[in-house]
Design a protein around this motif. Structure first.
Motif, PDB file in Angstrom:
ATOM      1  N   ALA A  97      52.980 -24.895  36.675  1.00 53.60           N
ATOM      2  CA  ALA A  97      51.758 -25.113  36.344  1.00 53.60           C
ATOM      3  C   ALA A  97      51.567 -25.974  36.732  1.00 53.60           C
ATOM      4  O   ALA A  97      50.993 -27.555  35.140  1.00 53.60           O
ATOM      5  CB  ALA A  97      51.409 -24.094  35.576  1.00 53.60           C
ATOM      6  N   GLU A  98      50.123 -26.923  36.979  1.00 51.59           N
ATOM      7  CA  GLU A  98      49.501 -27.532  36.832  1.00 51.59           C
ATOM      8  C   GLU A  98      48.867 -27.797  35.796  1.00 51.59           C
ATOM      9  O   GLU A  98      47.816 -27.292  35.508  1.00 51.59           O
ATOM     10  CB  GLU A  98      48.594 -28.170  38.608  1.00 51.59           C
ATOM     11  CG  GLU A  98      47.355 -29.685  38.202  1.00 51.59           C
ATOM     12  CD  GLU A  98      47.053 -29.230  39.814  1.00 51.59           C
ATOM     13  OE1 GLU A  98      45.589 -30.102  39.196  1.00 51.59           O
ATOM     14  OE2 GLU A  98      47.659 -29.357  40.539  1.00 51.59           O
ATOM     15  N   PRO A  99      48.726 -29.009  34.884  1.00 53.67           N
ATOM     16  CA  PRO A  99      48.161 -28.933  33.831  1.00 53.67           C
ATOM     17  C   PRO A  99      47.219 -29.378  33.258  1.00 53.67           C
ATOM     18  O   PRO A  99      46.780 -30.096  33.809  1.00 53.67           O
ATOM     19  CB  PRO A  99      49.526 -29.968  32.576  1.00 53.67           C
ATOM     20  CG  PRO A  99      49.252 -30.328  33.707  1.00 53.67           C
ATOM     21  CD  PRO A  99      49.896 -30.317  35.059  1.00 53.67           C
ATOM     22  N   ARG A 100      46.761 -29.145  32.321  1.00 57.40           N
ATOM     23  CA  ARG A 100      45.092 -29.543  31.974  1.00 57.40           C
ATOM     24  C   ARG A 100      45.274 -30.642  31.223  1.00 57.40           C
ATOM     25  O   ARG A 100      46.799 -31.088  30.288  1.00 57.40           O
ATOM     26  CB  ARG A 100      44.676 -28.517  30.479  1.00 57.40           C
ATOM     27  CG  ARG A 100      44.357 -27.266  31.274  1.00 57.40           C
ATOM     28  CD  ARG A 100      42.849 -26.522  30.191  1.00 57.40           C
ATOM     29  NE  ARG A 100      43.708 -26.294  29.170  1.00 57.40           N
ATOM     30  CZ  ARG A 100      44.737 -25.558  29.238  1.00 57.40           C
ATOM     31  NH1 ARG A 100      44.688 -24.509  29.551  1.00 57.40           N
ATOM     32  NH2 ARG A 100      45.592 -24.918  27.575  1.00 57.40           N
ATOM     33  N   PRO A 101      44.448 -31.484  30.550  1.00 53.47           N
ATOM     34  CA  PRO A 101      44.941 -32.796  30.874  1.00 53.47           C
ATOM     35  C   PRO A 101      45.686 -33.051  28.825  1.00 53.47           C
ATOM     36  O   PRO A 101      46.463 -33.495  28.526  1.00 53.47           O
ATOM     37  CB  PRO A 101      43.845 -33.709  30.164  1.00 53.47           C
ATOM     38  CG  PRO A 101      42.794 -32.876  31.892  1.00 53.47           C
ATOM     39  CD  PRO A 101      43.086 -31.863  31.633  1.00 53.47           C
ATOM     40  N   ARG A 102      45.185 -32.337  28.529  1.00 50.27           N
ATOM     41  CA  ARG A 102      45.335 -32.089  26.944  1.00 50.27           C
ATOM     42  C   ARG A 102      47.284 -31.051  26.125  1.00 50.27           C
ATOM     43  O   ARG A 102      47.637 -32.065  26.022  1.00 50.27           O
ATOM     44  CB  ARG A 102      44.382 -31.230  26.080  1.00 50.27           C
ATOM     45  CG  ARG A 102      43.824 -31.789  25.098  1.00 50.27           C
ATOM     46  CD  ARG A 102      42.724 -30.729  24.695  1.00 50.27           C
ATOM     47  NE  ARG A 102      43.328 -30.645  23.571  1.00 50.27           N
ATOM     48  CZ  ARG A 102      43.640 -31.826  22.334  1.00 50.27           C
ATOM     49  NH1 ARG A 102      42.620 -32.770  22.083  1.00 50.27           N
ATOM     50  NH2 ARG A 102      44.428 -31.306  21.201  1.00 50.27           N
ATOM     51  N   VAL A 103      47.354 -30.999  27.867  1.00 51.50           N
ATOM     52  CA  VAL A 103      48.673 -30.087  27.390  1.00 51.50           C
ATOM     53  C   VAL A 103      50.011 -30.515  28.231  1.00 51.50           C
ATOM     54  O   VAL A 103      50.800 -30.984  27.858  1.00 51.50           O
ATOM     55  CB  VAL A 103      48.866 -29.422  28.269  1.00 51.50           C
ATOM     56  CG1 VAL A 103      50.202 -28.086  29.382  1.00 51.50           C
ATOM     57  CG2 VAL A 103      47.824 -27.885  28.078  1.00 51.50           C
ATOM     58  N   ALA A 104      49.404 -31.754  28.750  1.00 53.16           N
ATOM     59  CA  ALA A 104      50.297 -32.852  29.906  1.00 53.16           C
ATOM     60  C   ALA A 104      50.498 -33.609  28.599  1.00 53.16           C
ATOM     61  O   ALA A 104      51.992 -34.086  28.850  1.00 53.16           O
ATOM     62  CB  ALA A 104      49.497 -32.940  30.902  1.00 53.16           C
ATOM     63  N   ALA A 105      49.486 -34.175  27.803  1.00 51.85           N
ATOM     64  CA  ALA A 105      49.907 -34.703  26.941  1.00 51.85           C
ATOM     65  C   ALA A 105      50.724 -34.829  25.739  1.00 51.85           C
ATOM     66  O   ALA A 105      51.360 -35.171  25.363  1.00 51.85           O
ATOM     67  CB  ALA A 105      48.630 -35.437  26.296  1.00 51.85           C
ATOM     68  N   LEU A 106      50.109 -33.133  25.277  1.00 56.67           N
ATOM     69  CA  LEU A 106      51.144 -32.537  24.505  1.00 56.67           C
ATOM     70  C   LEU A 106      52.856 -32.596  25.247  1.00 56.67           C
ATOM     71  O   LEU A 106      53.764 -33.428  24.343  1.00 56.67           O
ATOM     72  CB  LEU A 106      50.895 -31.290  24.426  1.00 56.67           C
ATOM     73  CG  LEU A 106      50.073 -30.745  23.297  1.00 56.67           C
ATOM     74  CD1 LEU A 106      50.027 -30.141  23.172  1.00 56.67           C
ATOM     75  CD2 LEU A 106      50.337 -32.055  21.625  1.00 56.67           C
ATOM     76  N   ALA A 107      52.886 -32.145  26.140  1.00 58.46           N
ATOM     77  CA  ALA A 107      53.842 -32.011  26.716  1.00 58.46           C
ATOM     78  C   ALA A 107      54.609 -33.525  27.058  1.00 58.46           C
ATOM     79  O   ALA A 107      56.397 -33.781  26.638  1.00 58.46           O
ATOM     80  CB  ALA A 107      54.071 -31.412  28.222  1.00 58.46           C
ATOM     81  N   ALA A 108      53.937 -34.674  27.733  1.00 59.77           N
ATOM     82  CA  ALA A 108      54.560 -35.777  27.336  1.00 59.77           C
ATOM     83  C   ALA A 108      54.624 -36.810  26.011  1.00 59.77           C
ATOM     84  O   ALA A 108      55.766 -37.316  25.981  1.00 59.77           O
ATOM     85  CB  ALA A 108      53.552 -37.298  27.736  1.00 59.77           C
ATOM     86  N   LEU A 109      54.164 -36.740  25.268  1.00 63.17           N
ATOM     87  CA  LEU A 109      54.881 -37.066  24.050  1.00 63.17           C
ATOM     88  C   LEU A 109      55.784 -36.285  23.271  1.00 63.17           C
ATOM     89  O   LEU A 109      56.782 -36.881  22.595  1.00 63.17           O
ATOM     90  CB  LEU A 109      53.592 -36.208  22.597  1.00 63.17           C
ATOM     91  CG  LEU A 109      52.312 -37.499  23.138  1.00 63.17           C
ATOM     92  CD1 LEU A 109      51.395 -36.694  22.707  1.00 63.17           C
ATOM     93  CD2 LEU A 109      52.383 -38.756  22.455  1.00 63.17           C
ATOM     94  N   LEU A 110      56.053 -34.320  23.249  1.00 64.36           N
ATOM     95  CA  LEU A 110      57.184 -34.656  22.808  1.00 64.36           C
ATOM     96  C   LEU A 110      58.393 -34.330  23.760  1.00 64.36           C
ATOM     97  O   LEU A 110      59.448 -34.718  23.216  1.00 64.36           O
ATOM     98  CB  LEU A 110      56.801 -32.527  23.350  1.00 64.36           C
ATOM     99  CG  LEU A 110      56.133 -31.828  22.414  1.00 64.36           C
ATOM    100  CD1 LEU A 110      56.436 -30.338  23.576  1.00 64.36           C
ATOM    101  CD2 LEU A 110      56.725 -31.668  21.093  1.00 64.36           C
TER     102      LEU A 110
END
Length: 255
Positions: free
Chosen positions: A177-190
């Motif tokens: 799924a194309e992420p919302r910015p906050r979700v993208a940042a969360l996934a990237a930080l994980l």
């Protein structure tokens, strides 16, 4: 080498904002800490631990900086020897107390990302965890050890917010799924924190997932994120630095 500050930016009971009182929307660091909480990983059923404790303060500090980047409260530029510096955007302070402390710190002068991580990170866990407890996301409880001693434990709050966050991240990493910015940042930080393999039960640790996670770390968030291009670039730069610091902190000397 990670630079260590003379003292943590936040310290003492009088300087742990956001631990009690009125709360606004959850910060990215709160969401990240809630995801890192593993509800059934404790020694007793129904109790949990927090993944990545050894490098947690780097990860949480990275989330604070990423949140400031997403809100366009800070930007990044290049310092000496190609290092990345964080600079406050004037006249755009955040309203959240914890974010504001960091914004005030970098508004004094541009600072290297690693310097900021080391300055703000060590005392974030406590106030962020207090916020999660106050929101009902996590519960503190006591359990008897050996039938004699009270042991403090953490339990899932039962409101479903962690499950919803995890589902959002899973949709991005597993379903594409194309992420919302906050979700993208969360996934990237994980991913940058090195804890993503611990989510294997919910997010299979497969080659496509690893590839997608690394793309997010580099700021590849999809066409829908074009409007957040500046915030995305700042966040990707910060996450990359977090990942480098975490790797350096976990690799034994001489390896």
């Amino acid at each position: 080498m990670t630079q260590q500050p003379e003292r943590p930016l936040v310290g003492g009971e009088a300087e742990t904002p956001g631990a009690t009182g009125r709360l606004g929307a959850p910060t990215l660091a709160e969401d990240l800490l809630l995801l890192l909480f593993q509800p059934n990983s404790g020694l007793r059923s129904g109790t949990g631990t927090i993944a990545g404790e050894n490098t947690l303060f780097y990860t949480l500090a990275g989330a604070v900086l990423a949140d400031l980047g997403l809100g366009e409260h800070v930007r990044t530029d290049s310092g000496r020897a190609g290092t990345t510096r964080v600079r406050a955007v004037e006249d755009n302070p955040p309203s959240d107390d914890i974010l504001r402390l960091t914004w005030d710190y970098v508004s004094e002068k541009p600072r290297g990302v690693q310097t900021v991580l080391a300055a703000i990170g060590p005392t974030l866990r406590g106030p962020l965890l207090d916020r999660l407890v106050e929101r009902g996301d996590i519960r503190r409880a006591s359990r008897k050890t050996l039938g004699l001693f009270d042991t403090k434990v953490l339990q899932d709050g039962g409101n479903g917010r962690r499950s919803r966050l995890l589902e959002d991240v899973r949709d991005v990493l597993v379903e594409g799924a194309e992420p919302r910015p906050r979700v993208a940042a969360l996934a990237a930080l994980l991913s940058g924190s090195g804890t993503l393999p611990q989510f294997h039960r919910e997010i299979p640790w497969t080659t496509p997932v690893i590839t997608r996670a690394k793309e997010l770390e580099r700021g590849s968030w999809g066409a829908g994120a074009a409007a957040e291009a500046v915030a995305r670039t700042v966040t990707a730069t910060i996450v990359s630095n977090v990942g480098n610091v975490v790797i350096a902190a976990t690799v034994p000397p001489g390896n």
